[in-house]
Design a protein around this motif. Structure first.
Motif, PDB file in Angstrom:
ATOM      1  N   SER A  86      51.192  17.165  72.587  1.00 17.89           N
ATOM      2  CA  SER A  86      51.670  17.175  71.206  1.00 17.89           C
ATOM      3  C   SER A  86      51.833  18.605  70.691  1.00 17.89           C
ATOM      4  CB  SER A  86      50.696  16.410  70.310  1.00 17.89           C
ATOM      5  OG  SER A  86      51.120  16.415  68.967  1.00 17.89           O
ATOM      6  N   LEU A  87      50.871  19.458  71.026  1.00 18.29           N
ATOM      7  CA  LEU A  87      50.936  20.858  70.625  1.00 18.29           C
ATOM      8  C   LEU A  87      52.112  21.563  71.292  1.00 18.29           C
ATOM      9  CD1 LEU A  87      49.703  23.367  69.250  1.00 18.29           C
ATOM     10  CD2 LEU A  87      48.199  23.595  71.251  1.00 18.29           C
ATOM     11  N   LEU A  88      52.261  21.384  72.593  1.00 18.25           N
ATOM     12  CA  LEU A  88      53.372  22.011  73.317  1.00 18.25           C
ATOM     13  C   LEU A  88      54.715  21.519  72.797  1.00 18.25           C
ATOM     14  CD1 LEU A  88      52.130  21.959  77.041  1.00 18.25           C
ATOM     15  CD2 LEU A  88      51.731  23.677  75.272  1.00 18.25           C
ATOM     16  N   HIS A  89      54.801  20.224  72.535  1.00 20.29           N
ATOM     17  CA  HIS A  89      56.045  19.627  72.048  1.00 20.29           C
ATOM     18  C   HIS A  89      56.438  20.232  70.692  1.00 20.29           C
ATOM     19  CE1 HIS A  89      58.609  16.459  70.234  1.00 20.29           C
ATOM     20  NE2 HIS A  89      59.004  16.255  71.481  1.00 20.29           N
ATOM     21  N   THR A  90      55.458  20.455  69.840  1.00 20.37           N
ATOM     22  CA  THR A  90      55.721  20.975  68.497  1.00 20.37           C
ATOM     23  C   THR A  90      56.187  22.427  68.537  1.00 20.37           C
ATOM     24  OG1 THR A  90      54.022  19.502  67.586  1.00 20.37           O
ATOM     25  CG2 THR A  90      54.702  21.350  66.205  1.00 20.37           C
ATOM     26  N   CYS A 110      58.343  20.688  77.951  1.00 23.62           N
ATOM     27  CA  CYS A 110      56.901  20.528  77.747  1.00 23.62           C
ATOM     28  C   CYS A 110      56.313  19.395  78.587  1.00 23.62           C
ATOM     29  CB  CYS A 110      56.585  20.320  76.263  1.00 23.62           C
ATOM     30  SG  CYS A 110      57.465  18.970  75.475  1.00 23.62           S
ATOM     31  N   GLY A 111      57.122  18.382  78.897  1.00 18.75           N
ATOM     32  CA  GLY A 111      56.633  17.315  79.770  1.00 18.75           C
ATOM     33  C   GLY A 111      56.332  17.836  81.163  1.00 18.75           C
ATOM     34  N   GLU A 112      57.248  18.646  81.701  1.00 21.38           N
ATOM     35  CA  GLU A 112      57.038  19.229  83.019  1.00 21.38           C
ATOM     36  C   GLU A 112      55.874  20.226  83.003  1.00 21.38           C
ATOM     37  OE1 GLU A 112      60.567  20.842  84.746  1.00 21.38           O
ATOM     38  OE2 GLU A 112      61.751  19.033  84.386  1.00 21.38           O
ATOM     39  N   ALA A 113      55.693  20.908  81.869  1.00 22.56           N
ATOM     40  CA  ALA A 113      54.575  21.848  81.751  1.00 22.56           C
ATOM     41  C   ALA A 113      53.246  21.099  81.829  1.00 22.56           C
ATOM     42  CB  ALA A 113      54.670  22.623  80.439  1.00 22.56           C
ATOM     43  N   LEU A 114      53.154  19.965  81.133  1.00 23.99           N
ATOM     44  CA  LEU A 114      51.920  19.190  81.181  1.00 23.99           C
ATOM     45  C   LEU A 114      51.672  18.653  82.585  1.00 23.99           C
ATOM     46  CD1 LEU A 114      49.547  18.137  79.486  1.00 23.99           C
ATOM     47  CD2 LEU A 114      50.810  15.992  79.238  1.00 23.99           C
ATOM     48  N   VAL A 115      52.721  18.216  83.254  1.00 25.79           N
ATOM     49  CA  VAL A 115      52.588  17.732  84.628  1.00 25.79           C
ATOM     50  C   VAL A 115      52.051  18.836  85.531  1.00 25.79           C
ATOM     51  CG1 VAL A 115      53.924  17.078  86.679  1.00 25.79           C
ATOM     52  CG2 VAL A 115      54.298  15.879  84.512  1.00 25.79           C
ATOM     53  N   LYS A 116      52.568  20.047  85.358  1.00 25.12           N
ATOM     54  CA  LYS A 116      52.105  21.175  86.174  1.00 25.12           C
ATOM     55  C   LYS A 116      50.635  21.458  85.915  1.00 25.12           C
ATOM     56  CE  LYS A 116      53.278  24.311  89.179  1.00 25.12           C
ATOM     57  NZ  LYS A 116      53.769  23.921  90.521  1.00 25.12           N
ATOM     58  N   ILE A 117      50.230  21.386  84.644  1.00 20.13           N
ATOM     59  CA  ILE A 117      48.823  21.605  84.294  1.00 20.13           C
ATOM     60  C   ILE A 117      47.945  20.521  84.917  1.00 20.13           C
ATOM     61  CG2 ILE A 117      47.197  21.561  82.358  1.00 20.13           C
ATOM     62  CD1 ILE A 117      49.450  22.927  80.696  1.00 20.13           C
ATOM     63  N   CYS A 191      50.755  29.208  76.983  1.00 22.94           N
ATOM     64  CA  CYS A 191      51.236  28.319  75.917  1.00 22.94           C
ATOM     65  C   CYS A 191      50.294  28.337  74.711  1.00 22.94           C
ATOM     66  CB  CYS A 191      51.379  26.896  76.442  1.00 22.94           C
ATOM     67  SG  CYS A 191      52.691  26.685  77.677  1.00 22.94           S
ATOM     68  N   LEU A 192      49.004  28.308  74.976  1.00 20.60           N
ATOM     69  CA  LEU A 192      48.031  28.320  73.883  1.00 20.60           C
ATOM     70  C   LEU A 192      48.060  29.647  73.136  1.00 20.60           C
ATOM     71  CD1 LEU A 192      44.966  26.509  75.496  1.00 20.60           C
ATOM     72  CD2 LEU A 192      46.491  25.636  73.718  1.00 20.60           C
TER      73      LEU A 192
END
Length: 244
Positions: A86-90, A110-117, A191-192
């Protein structure tokens, strides 16, 4: 956060990738009975995480676990990733533009970023079985406690030399403990950092939610590793695990 805030393509991508963690292609690195048992445990961990995420994305009833502490942990683990997405998407546009400006390689969205994480978190779970490593619950408990104290020290208007040495020491220990995360930590950390610098009220609110989820998960870990729980440590050496 509601599912309306997720792109449907991201739902499918995240669920598909988590359901396949760890990838079968990684299995060839693990040969001993202890390593294969560790592989199975990691696989089970991500299956439970997938069930939690799927219940959120699909609007299904939450999974029921045999032990209350397992139920709480996986709910909080899933909430952490949901809050992070949600944070990355925003703030994704700012994250993407900043990455391009500094030459930071970043997934396409951001979806691919979360998958990588998630993949790198899985890699970290498995990584301890590949080389010599030590798992010391008391050490982790003490470090988490020290990290909390350091955050308070950083807020002091006039920290003493002793305070500054404490901050430096604890942060160095934290880096050593998390160094095996490498790429996943780099993506998440970058990202953070962008989100922390944002003045966008929506981003600030999402950041607070993520930080709250992290604090609740950390509290759960602290309770689990409290000395009174007598959680045993272990050592990995040449593919074999020895309890300690």
């Amino acid at each position: 956060m509601t599912t309306k805030q997720f792109d449907s393509a991201d739902w499918d991508l995240i669920l598909c990738q988590v359901s396949g963690l760890p990838p079968v292609g990684w299995l060839k690195r693990y040969r001993t009975p202890d390593q294969l048992e560790h592989w199975d445990a990691t696989r089970y961990h991500f299956q439970l995480l997938h069930a939690e995420l799927e219940s959120f994305f699909r609007g299904l009833d939450r999974p029921v676990y045999p032990l209350a502490e397992i139920d709480f942990y996986f709910q909080k683990a899933a909430d952490r990733y949901i809050a992070l997405y949600s944070l990355l998407h925003t703030d994704w546009r700012a994250i993407r533009d900043t990455a391009a400006a500094v030459g930071m390689p970043l997934p396409a969205n951001c979806g691919e970023a979360l998958v990588k994480i998630l993949e790198q978190d899985c890699r970290a779970f498995l990584g301890e079985a590949e080389a010599y490593s030590e798992f010391r619950p008391r050490k982790i408990y003490n470090l988490l406690q020290d990290c909390r104290k350091v955050e308070a020290l950083k807020k002091k208007p006039n920290p003493t030399a002793k305070d500054l040495n404490k901050i430096q020491s604890v942060e160095a220990q934290s880096r050593i403990l998390s160094q095996h995360l490498r790429e996943g930590a780099a993506i998440r950390g970058f990202c953070l950092a962008v989100c922390l610098a944002s003045r966008n009220p929506s981003v600030k609110e999402k950041l607070k939610i993520y930080q709250r989820q992290m604090a609740e998960l950390e509290q759960n870990v602290l309770q689990h590793f409290h000395p009174s729980q007598r959680v045993h440590g272990h050592t990995w050496n040449k593919g074999f695990r020895k309890s300690s």
